[in-house]
Design a protein around this motif. Sequence first.
Motif, PDB file in Angstrom:
ATOM      1  N   CYS A  57       9.545  14.573  23.371  1.00  0.00           N
ATOM      2  CA  CYS A  57       9.839  15.278  22.122  1.00  0.00           C
ATOM      3  C   CYS A  57       8.582  15.309  21.253  1.00  0.00           C
ATOM      4  O   CYS A  57       7.982  14.264  21.012  1.00  0.00           O
ATOM      5  CB  CYS A  57      10.968  14.566  21.382  1.00  0.00           C
ATOM      6  SG  CYS A  57      11.198  15.184  19.710  1.00  0.00           S
ATOM      7  N   CYS A  98      16.454  17.593  20.091  1.00  0.00           N
ATOM      8  CA  CYS A  98      16.103  16.380  20.829  1.00  0.00           C
ATOM      9  C   CYS A  98      17.290  15.420  20.760  1.00  0.00           C
ATOM     10  O   CYS A  98      17.831  15.192  19.687  1.00  0.00           O
ATOM     11  CB  CYS A  98      14.864  15.754  20.182  1.00  0.00           C
ATOM     12  SG  CYS A  98      14.570  14.047  20.689  1.00  0.00           S
ATOM     13  N   CYS A 111      16.151  12.209  18.284  1.00  0.00           N
ATOM     14  CA  CYS A 111      15.902  12.297  16.836  1.00  0.00           C
ATOM     15  C   CYS A 111      16.603  13.481  16.190  1.00  0.00           C
ATOM     16  O   CYS A 111      16.606  13.622  14.983  1.00  0.00           O
ATOM     17  CB  CYS A 111      14.397  12.363  16.564  1.00  0.00           C
ATOM     18  SG  CYS A 111      13.641  13.935  17.053  1.00  0.00           S
ATOM     19  N   CYS A 147       9.463  12.974  17.858  1.00  0.00           N
ATOM     20  CA  CYS A 147       9.639  11.514  17.869  1.00  0.00           C
ATOM     21  C   CYS A 147       8.918  10.860  19.052  1.00  0.00           C
ATOM     22  O   CYS A 147       8.865   9.647  19.142  1.00  0.00           O
ATOM     23  CB  CYS A 147      11.119  11.143  17.891  1.00  0.00           C
ATOM     24  SG  CYS A 147      11.952  11.555  19.439  1.00  0.00           S
TER      25      CYS A 147
END
Length: 397
Positions: free
Chosen positions: A8, A83, A86, A11
């Motif tokens: 991601c 994601c 997060c 994050c």
Amino acid sequence: MIQLRLVCPFCYERLRPWQLGFRCTGRRSRAGKVCPSTTDPVLLERMGRAEALPPAFTVPPLRALLREAACPDCGDGTRHRICPHCHSELPLHFSRIPSRLIAVVGAAESGKTVYVIVLVRELQQRVGACFNASVVATDDLTRERFAEYQQSLYDRGVLAGATRSAGTTAGVVAPLVFRLSTDRRVLGRERERRSLLSFFDTAGEDLTSKRSVDMHVRYLTNADGIIVVLDPLQMAGARRLVTAGSRLPSRPPGVNRALDALVRVTELIHEGGRSGAEARIRKPTAVVFTKLDALWSQLDSSSPLRQPSPHAGEFDTQDSLRVDEEVRALLNEWDGAEIDQFMRHNYARHRLFGLSALGETPSADNRVSARGIRPHRVADPMLWLLSEFGVVAARGR
Ligand SMILES: Nc1nc2c(ncn2[C@@H]2O[C@H](COP(=O)(O)OP(=O)(O)OP(=O)(O)O)[C@@H](O)[C@H]2O)c(=O)[nH]1
Ligand SMILES: [Mg+2]
Ligand SMILES: [Zn+2]
Ligand SMILES: [Zn+2]
């Protein structure tokens, strides 16, 4: 082609394409239902973002590989991908475009934030034109934050304050995520190649506190490349040589604050690594000495660091090696020879760079000089990383 191993860009958690979640559009569905928007607790906890959004949901793995899914509450179809860790909204075609995640680390006040803003602006303008490349923000938050940073720096001449700690829920600073498109001739045909660039600008003070260590371990171990920003003005040996009138960092230099930061970063990478503390780190790592404007008077007029950056269309390896050599020689003068030794011991792919983001020392009250921002060699480290990733071509290897 779909990428199987994803990270991601917000994050830096690893994920698989069949784990991607969805977010409802929040529109009125055909059944006449509207999902209400509220704060997403995951997005708040992980990224410190409290805006009201329609609900997030996940679907079984096989359905997650499809582009669209129906919201379990309202039944409306959605293509907004998030994601699973997060809950950040992922860029369009996320699982099909290679991501290049760049962690920018260094001691407090070394110039990381200014560097990232000036670098992206250069990639969008002058350097972008030389490489037939375009760089655009992928999400609203990046777009807004980058526009704000740029306005304050370029239009109002105000230098950013210290980046807030990334360790606390409230103080998370999300990475800036851009889409880089380059045209490259492949077998006589122009081909557009896209990659996502994520810049994680760490807060220098975080490197010294234990609190945010976990987060930094993840960012550093999952990054594809690292830019270590070192400030010669924080090195006692270089500080003796600076041009009179240069603005100096507020904290007195440690014995060698730049080396301390580098050692800390290396420990963090080893903590998260699978290769054990003995092996050298294989990620391309650019070691960047900033604020060279304060030391220009010390450089010979023939020094490669005083010549404009020659990279255009291709990365010029010979020039880059001359710069690397020159910075190494300067490190000896600045009582920083250990930095070079440390890099050789711990990093298998690294190179030294020297640059100035502003081109001139800021005023005593820390504003950009009246002549404006005149960056010098700021894109070199990034172009090297991109050539290591195979995104731009290199000449003279
Ligand atoms: N002479 C000179 N000074 C610079 C340059 N870039 C940054 N500075 C100075 O360094 C200060 C700190 O820059 P930042 O980019 O905020 O530093 P940082 O590394 O992000 O700091 P933290 O967020 O606290 O970790 C600026 O306020 C300027 O005074 C440069 O190119 N030349
Ligand atoms: Mg900063
Ligand atoms: Zn994420
Ligand atoms: Zn819904």
